[in-house]
Design a protein around this motif. Structure first.
Motif, PDB file in Angstrom:
ATOM      1  N   GLU A 321       0.837  -1.198   0.000  1.00  0.00           N
ATOM      2  CA  GLU A 321       0.000   0.000   0.000  1.00  0.00           C
ATOM      3  C   GLU A 321       0.872   1.248   0.000  1.00  0.00           C
ATOM      4  O   GLU A 321       0.529   2.260  -0.616  1.00  0.00           O
ATOM      5  N   SER A 354     -10.214  -2.948  -0.677  1.00  0.00           N
ATOM      6  CA  SER A 354      -9.227  -3.516  -1.589  1.00  0.00           C
ATOM      7  C   SER A 354      -8.507  -2.407  -2.347  1.00  0.00           C
ATOM      8  O   SER A 354      -8.992  -1.277  -2.448  1.00  0.00           O
ATOM      9  N   LEU A 373      -5.017  -6.351  -3.763  1.00  0.00           N
ATOM     10  CA  LEU A 373      -4.625  -6.410  -2.364  1.00  0.00           C
ATOM     11  C   LEU A 373      -5.869  -6.235  -1.505  1.00  0.00           C
ATOM     12  O   LEU A 373      -6.622  -5.272  -1.671  1.00  0.00           O
ATOM     13  N   TRP A 397      -9.436 -13.828   1.854  1.00  0.00           N
ATOM     14  CA  TRP A 397      -8.368 -13.912   0.850  1.00  0.00           C
ATOM     15  C   TRP A 397      -8.147 -15.359   0.436  1.00  0.00           C
ATOM     16  O   TRP A 397      -8.010 -15.651  -0.758  1.00  0.00           O
ATOM     17  N   PHE A 423       1.064 -10.448   2.130  1.00  0.00           N
ATOM     18  CA  PHE A 423       0.490  -9.140   1.791  1.00  0.00           C
ATOM     19  C   PHE A 423      -0.997  -9.241   1.479  1.00  0.00           C
ATOM     20  O   PHE A 423      -1.627  -8.225   1.162  1.00  0.00           O
ATOM     21  N   THR A 425      -2.268 -10.593  -1.229  1.00  0.00           N
ATOM     22  CA  THR A 425      -2.319 -10.152  -2.614  1.00  0.00           C
ATOM     23  C   THR A 425      -2.585 -11.318  -3.553  1.00  0.00           C
ATOM     24  O   THR A 425      -2.218 -12.467  -3.284  1.00  0.00           O
TER      25      THR A 425
END
Length: 637
Positions: A321, A354, A373, A397, A423, A425
């Motif tokens: 981020e 997100s 993310l 996630w 992360f 991601t």
């Protein structure tokens, strides 16, 4: 066994049972039978850890009927699985170690830590030796079970040995971990956390059943109902480093500064390699000079005077981020060959939950990828339902990654290339095409500017994609114009499986695309995806404006279901009337492109009752029979 006041390094050095760090990982235990079925399902869709790209033919093959049925570009990914901790045993990469656990032998018989992440679940046991746990690209944390010694009363009752259950979740926004007490007990039974060495300045933390606490990097003594059960050390993150655009070679003065920094870290550093990502054997993971003043490093302990001189990774809120445009981050994986560098190029979407941006990945240097993310909150606030903790976001996630891998083989679905649990991601295929909601005019009630040929292509591509998804046991739950990318060269591509489930009950979505049955029983399932695609087609065929921008706006809270919620029920009924009226207009439509029989089946896609609604197979049957383009389209099923 009394807890000493020394740090983790003290007892590691003095313990005769403690071998070198590289061999601290014990052999994995077999998974229990009650989780075997879930493991098998995960293994069918689990990827290898490296970034895997589909063939270029799949991405640039022109029209959707160029897709080859049965194509499986991820076949190698499914068959090349590894056990992460076993790989660590071979490599001993200290830079990804995050936890050390040592049992209080007088009160505990053994400890079992089970991975919570993308790989098939494996368990690791600690008895006499300390257990070192790593944070890899595959795990969001560990499920820990501590088996307590039985006292005289427990032995007399002939009951099984008591157990203490804890979940340890890594925080992607900081160096902290979340400790969750999952042991069921009364108010007199709780976990007590004391920082080591013991100090009156640090108040012990009490964690009751189903409660949680955030722990920063330090050594802790953990007790259960007054009994010392284990010592735990939390290490800071040492597996990443920032690589801004303008790098210069290290000067002699910089080298001396880094040596001073390393001398205050523990354990003592080995010979440092040249500036590169995360040295495996050193406590200082990276040293890179940026311009004239800033050096990016990370290590377990740094003095306050030195901290002011360096830009430390573990000072960041969230590394990706905080990553600036065109800057890069280097990341260490469990296998050295799979270390990677990610460069942030341009933002695509910034939402509360997100962040999505374009990036360059070192494993795919010649093309862009998309990084999604999931944002989380370290602070725990049970009063605010809108704030999701790292445990909740981590589970979401996991589901999104697994669902993406289940369906990623289809050319009309955006491919997933890789992921990183540290992360939260996902690394996805970049598709150079706008979403359908951008094809609108500038009027107050914006209608679609695409023609019927485009609408037909979207019908073919999305029907095939939805049929494919449903046969994989997945429900998308959020099909709408903004989640469908379209270009005449590639066709339509479905994106964003963030709300996807493997069951019919789900309380998320976008109100105008949610089927009528959800308002009564809260269920949607496969017919709900068909309804949503039907609404999208009504927009593409210019029978309704883009629902999100209609004027006057028509909104309601989708969580308020049933006739008791009059305001929501009235707005929902008004929208259903608009959809039914628009579907009726398809009967009179005749533009010479879409056959009337196909238009009729499109109108049935938004039928109020699921049993009357067209199915994916029925749509395929009609377009094959009555549409010239559809008859040549190679459907997956």
């Amino acid at each position: 066994m009394e807890s000493s006041d020394g740090s983790f390094e003290d007892w590691r050095a003095s313990s005769p049972d403690c071998p070198s760090v590289a061999s601290e990982y014990p052999e994995p235990l077999e998974s229990s039978s009650d989780t075997r079925e879930e493991e098998i399902a995960d293994q069918k869709s689990a990827p290898s850890h490296g970034l895997i790209l589909p063939s270029k033919d799949r991405k640039t093959g022109g029209h959707a009927y160029g897709y080859e049925s049965g194509q499986k570009p991820y076949a190698d990914a499914v068959t090349t699985q590894r056990t992460t901790q076993s790989a660590l045993e071979a490599t001993g990469r200290q830079s990804i170690q995050r936890l050390a656990l040592r049992l209080a032998k007088d009160n505990v018989t053994k400890l079992v830590a089970k991975q919570v992440g993308m790989e098939a679940k494996k368990s690791f046991r600690a008895t006499r030796r300390p257990l070192f746990l790593a944070q890899t690209e595959c795990e969001i944390g560990f499920q820990v079970t501590v088996y307590l010694c039985m006292d005289e009363e427990d032995s007399a009752s002939e009951e099984s040995a008591p157990e203490l259950g804890m979940n340890i979740i890594f925080d992607p926004k900081s160096d902290a971990i979340m400790l969750f007490n999952r042991t069921k007990g009364d108010e007199q039974q709780f976990i007590t956390v004391r920082k080591r060495p013991i100090s009156n300045a640090w108040v012990p933390i009490r964690i009751g059943s189903s409660e949680r606490a955030m722990l920063d990097p330090a050594s802790y003594s953990i007790s259960w109902s007054g009994k010392h059960i284990l010592d735990m050390t939390v290490f800071p993150r040492r597996y990443m480093s920032l690589v801004p655009r303008h790098l210069k070679p290290l000067t002699k003065n910089r080298k001396r500064a880094l040596e001073e920094l390393a001398s205050q870290s523990s354990p003592p550093p080995v010979k440092k390699p040249k500036a590169k990502e995360a040295s495996e054997g050193s406590s200082v993971s990276t040293a890179i000079q940026i311009d004239d003043d800033v050096v990016a490093v990370s290590g377990p302990t740094v003095s306050s005077s030195l901290r002011s001189k360096f830009n430390l990774i573990n000072d960041l809120c969230h590394p990706m981020e905080a990553l600036k445009l065109h800057d890069a981050i280097k990341v260490v994986n469990s296998i050295e060959e799979e270390d990677y560098t990610l460069t942030r190029k341009a933002d695509i979407a910034v939402h509360r939950k997100s962040l999505v941006f374009k990036a360059r990945h070192s494993d795919a240097a010649e093309e862009l990828i998309v990084v999604k993310l999931l944002r989380s909150h370290s602070e725990i606030d049970h009063k605010d339902d809108k704030v999701m903790g790292i445990d909740v976001v981590g589970e979401r996630w996991l589901k999104e990654v697994k669902n993406n891998y289940r369906v990623s083989e289809h050319r009309a679905i955006a491919s997933i290339y890789g992921f990183d649990a540290r992360f939260l991601t996902l690394y996805m295929e970049y598709i150079d095409a706008p979403s359908l909601d951008t094809h609108i005019n500038g009027e107050g009630n914006p209608y679609c500017t695409l023609d019927s040929k485009d609408a037909r292509q979207v019908l073919l591509d999305m029907t095939d994609a939805i049929n494919f998804v449903h046969r994989k046991g997945v429900i998308h739950n959020d099909i709408k114009p903004s989640n469908i990318l379209y270009s005449k060269e590639r066709g339509a591509v479905l994106i964003d499986f963030g709300l996807a489930t493997t069951r019919s009950t789900h309380n998320g979505g976008t109100r105008w695309y949610i089927p009528p049955e959800y308002g009564s029983d809260g269920k949607r399932g496969a017919p709900g995806d068909i309804f949503a695609l039907g609404v999208v087609l009504l927009f593409l065929l210019r029978k309704i404006p883009l629902p999100e921008l209609q004027s006057p706006p028509l909104v309601w809270d989708i969580r308020r279901r049933g006739v008791g919620n009059k305001k929501a029920a009235a707005a929902r009924a008004q929208w259903e009337s608009i959809v039914n009226e628009a579907a009726g207009k398809l009967k009179d439509m005749n533009d010479g492109v879409i056959h009337p029989k196909v238009l009729k089946v499109i109108s049935r896609m938004v039928a109020p009752r699921p049993k009357k609604r067209a199915t994916g197979d029925q749509i395929v049957e009609k377009v094959k029979e009555y549409d010239d383009v559809g008859s040549k389209y190679v459907f997956t099923y």
